[in-house]
Scaffold this active site. Sequence first.
Site, PDB file in Angstrom:
ATOM      1  N   HIS A  33      -2.090 -23.211 -20.587  1.00 50.81           N
ATOM      2  CA  HIS A  33      -3.308 -22.795 -20.011  1.00 50.81           C
ATOM      3  C   HIS A  33      -4.466 -22.822 -21.015  1.00 50.81           C
ATOM      4  O   HIS A  33      -5.537 -23.157 -20.470  1.00 50.81           O
ATOM      5  CB  HIS A  33      -2.987 -21.302 -19.576  1.00 50.81           C
ATOM      6  CG  HIS A  33      -4.173 -20.848 -18.788  1.00 50.81           C
ATOM      7  ND1 HIS A  33      -4.499 -21.194 -17.561  1.00 50.81           N
ATOM      8  CD2 HIS A  33      -4.780 -19.418 -19.135  1.00 50.81           C
ATOM      9  CE1 HIS A  33      -5.361 -20.422 -16.973  1.00 50.81           C
ATOM     10  NE2 HIS A  33      -5.793 -19.433 -17.998  1.00 50.81           N
ATOM     11  N   HIS A  58     -12.813 -24.988 -18.173  1.00 48.14           N
ATOM     12  CA  HIS A  58     -12.044 -24.168 -17.357  1.00 48.14           C
ATOM     13  C   HIS A  58     -12.262 -24.271 -15.681  1.00 48.14           C
ATOM     14  O   HIS A  58     -13.461 -23.796 -15.662  1.00 48.14           O
ATOM     15  CB  HIS A  58     -12.019 -22.811 -17.958  1.00 48.14           C
ATOM     16  CG  HIS A  58     -10.991 -21.868 -17.284  1.00 48.14           C
ATOM     17  ND1 HIS A  58     -10.183 -22.256 -16.317  1.00 48.14           N
ATOM     18  CD2 HIS A  58     -10.523 -20.850 -17.592  1.00 48.14           C
ATOM     19  CE1 HIS A  58      -9.366 -21.282 -15.925  1.00 48.14           C
ATOM     20  NE2 HIS A  58      -9.532 -20.284 -16.785  1.00 48.14           N
ATOM     21  N   LYS A  88      -8.221 -27.659 -21.500  1.00 49.80           N
ATOM     22  CA  LYS A  88      -9.696 -27.237 -21.158  1.00 49.80           C
ATOM     23  C   LYS A  88     -10.566 -27.267 -22.382  1.00 49.80           C
ATOM     24  O   LYS A  88     -11.807 -27.152 -22.375  1.00 49.80           O
ATOM     25  CB  LYS A  88      -9.570 -25.600 -20.906  1.00 49.80           C
ATOM     26  CG  LYS A  88      -8.897 -25.402 -19.670  1.00 49.80           C
ATOM     27  CD  LYS A  88      -8.455 -23.902 -19.458  1.00 49.80           C
ATOM     28  CE  LYS A  88      -8.036 -23.518 -18.170  1.00 49.80           C
ATOM     29  NZ  LYS A  88      -6.476 -23.892 -18.156  1.00 49.80           N
ATOM     30  N   GLU A 105      -0.372 -16.477 -24.749  1.00 49.15           N
ATOM     31  CA  GLU A 105       0.462 -17.750 -24.476  1.00 49.15           C
ATOM     32  C   GLU A 105       1.219 -18.277 -25.506  1.00 49.15           C
ATOM     33  O   GLU A 105       2.403 -18.724 -25.336  1.00 49.15           O
ATOM     34  CB  GLU A 105      -0.642 -18.748 -23.935  1.00 49.15           C
ATOM     35  CG  GLU A 105       0.144 -19.948 -23.263  1.00 49.15           C
ATOM     36  CD  GLU A 105      -0.710 -20.803 -22.506  1.00 49.15           C
ATOM     37  OE1 GLU A 105      -0.170 -21.690 -21.745  1.00 49.15           O
ATOM     38  OE2 GLU A 105      -1.964 -20.847 -22.892  1.00 49.15           O
ATOM     39  N   PHE A 128      -6.665 -14.214 -13.976  1.00 43.53           N
ATOM     40  CA  PHE A 128      -7.215 -12.958 -13.689  1.00 43.53           C
ATOM     41  C   PHE A 128      -6.244 -12.200 -12.538  1.00 43.53           C
ATOM     42  O   PHE A 128      -5.928 -12.892 -11.583  1.00 43.53           O
ATOM     43  CB  PHE A 128      -8.293 -12.783 -13.245  1.00 43.53           C
ATOM     44  CG  PHE A 128      -9.551 -13.018 -14.613  1.00 43.53           C
ATOM     45  CD1 PHE A 128      -8.942 -13.004 -15.956  1.00 43.53           C
ATOM     46  CD2 PHE A 128     -10.712 -12.728 -14.365  1.00 43.53           C
ATOM     47  CE1 PHE A 128      -9.878 -13.366 -16.817  1.00 43.53           C
ATOM     48  CE2 PHE A 128     -11.704 -13.138 -15.412  1.00 43.53           C
ATOM     49  CZ  PHE A 128     -11.343 -13.191 -16.853  1.00 43.53           C
ATOM     50  N   CYS A 183      -7.140 -18.217 -11.665  1.00 46.73           N
ATOM     51  CA  CYS A 183      -6.865 -19.474 -12.327  1.00 46.73           C
ATOM     52  C   CYS A 183      -5.565 -19.759 -12.238  1.00 46.73           C
ATOM     53  O   CYS A 183      -5.094 -20.975 -12.790  1.00 46.73           O
ATOM     54  CB  CYS A 183      -7.219 -19.331 -13.842  1.00 46.73           C
ATOM     55  SG  CYS A 183      -8.910 -18.512 -14.185  1.00 46.73           S
TER      56      CYS A 183
END
Length: 423
Positions: free
Chosen positions: A314, A351, A346, A325, A410, A173
Amino acid sequence: MGASSNDRRRVVVTGLGTVNACGNDVATSWAEVFAGRSGITNIRRFTAKAFEMPCDVAGELKDFDPLLWVQKRDLKKLDLMTLYGIAATDMAWDDAGLPRDGTGLDPELCGTILGTGIGGLDSIEKTHTTIMEKGHQRVSPYFVPKMMANAIAGNISIRFNLQGPSYITASACASSNHAMALALRSIVSGEQDLCVTGGAEATITTMGMAGFNSLRAMSRRYNDEPTRASRPFDKNRDGFVMGEGAGILVFEELEHAKKRGARIYCEVLGAGMSADAHHITAPAPGGTGPRRAMQLAMRDARMNPDQVDYINAHGTSTDLNDVAETQAVRAAFGDHADKLCMSSSKSLVGHLLGGSGGVEAVFTVKSIEEGKVHPTINQEEADERCDLDYVPNVGRELAVNYALSNSLGFGGHNVSIAFGKYA
């Protein structure tokens, strides 16, 4: 002070293009996200219930016609991910006022650095079905060049005769943000004057959805109310919602842009990258990795934390990410964390995995240009662990002079890009 020094080349954004669940161009999608209108629906491409998948919602593109961008004969040669990237690049190229024939450009100083997390998953899945049902002899000769992750960079390089650096970054991502960070540094170094950057992804497939469902990473609670499913930072979030599409930006060296009379959206001031070195899918406790990425981006931009007005988060709508975050922002900004605002794209488009940073950068640039930020929708019940200003539910007029756009992937990959109003 957040101002570029004369001791390095300055980089600006001169073109934008996107296709995403909220619209097939910048103007439409930006209007929709600012209004807080979700593009997330029940999956239409296949029937999730037939596969007994617990998540039946996604941010699919609507009415996307690839024949607006490529010839019919080329469809068999291009994965859906590459088609999305081509469409968004064509828009960004034209938006930047660049000639289709390359007149006035040195092709050796123009490059293509793009991100994708997985690559041609749609082609891989369909080809596997062909092998199992019809045998290997029926596999298309276009399969390998169609499914390879770097096909997007190669095809766009060929399409616009971009002979400078051409490659992709694949860091889950964080892919698009890594691509933009490297594009920035490539231009600053003098390696190129202009770079097509951002990213694309197309993973709303049975294989893609099944994999993330098995990870228990996706929302399951809101199949009957798809627009409520993606709810970053909300107490009742239960997983992310898959999106698809592309976000492409034209990064350009300032003097190069001025010489050709380009319209300048904003300046790309810096980038910061870090790794959690903790777990392949879970963020490190306390958000130490994203905190360092933001601090490094601000240091690269010669920007003080108290100058940042807005962060495009994010913000995945997963329990661990949103907390980490939030903790990272508090650690990076101290008392100023309560004065800035941040929102998650998102919540509206889903996403896009490796393509998410590209779309979110487009929205961040629009925030700087227009002086307004889009909301994080579905903010219904506060989570005491997520206690910042997430621009709940309603977009806001806000003078944005300095902004960060975060992507966390990830593998523990963290990238933050710093943008600022051009002056």
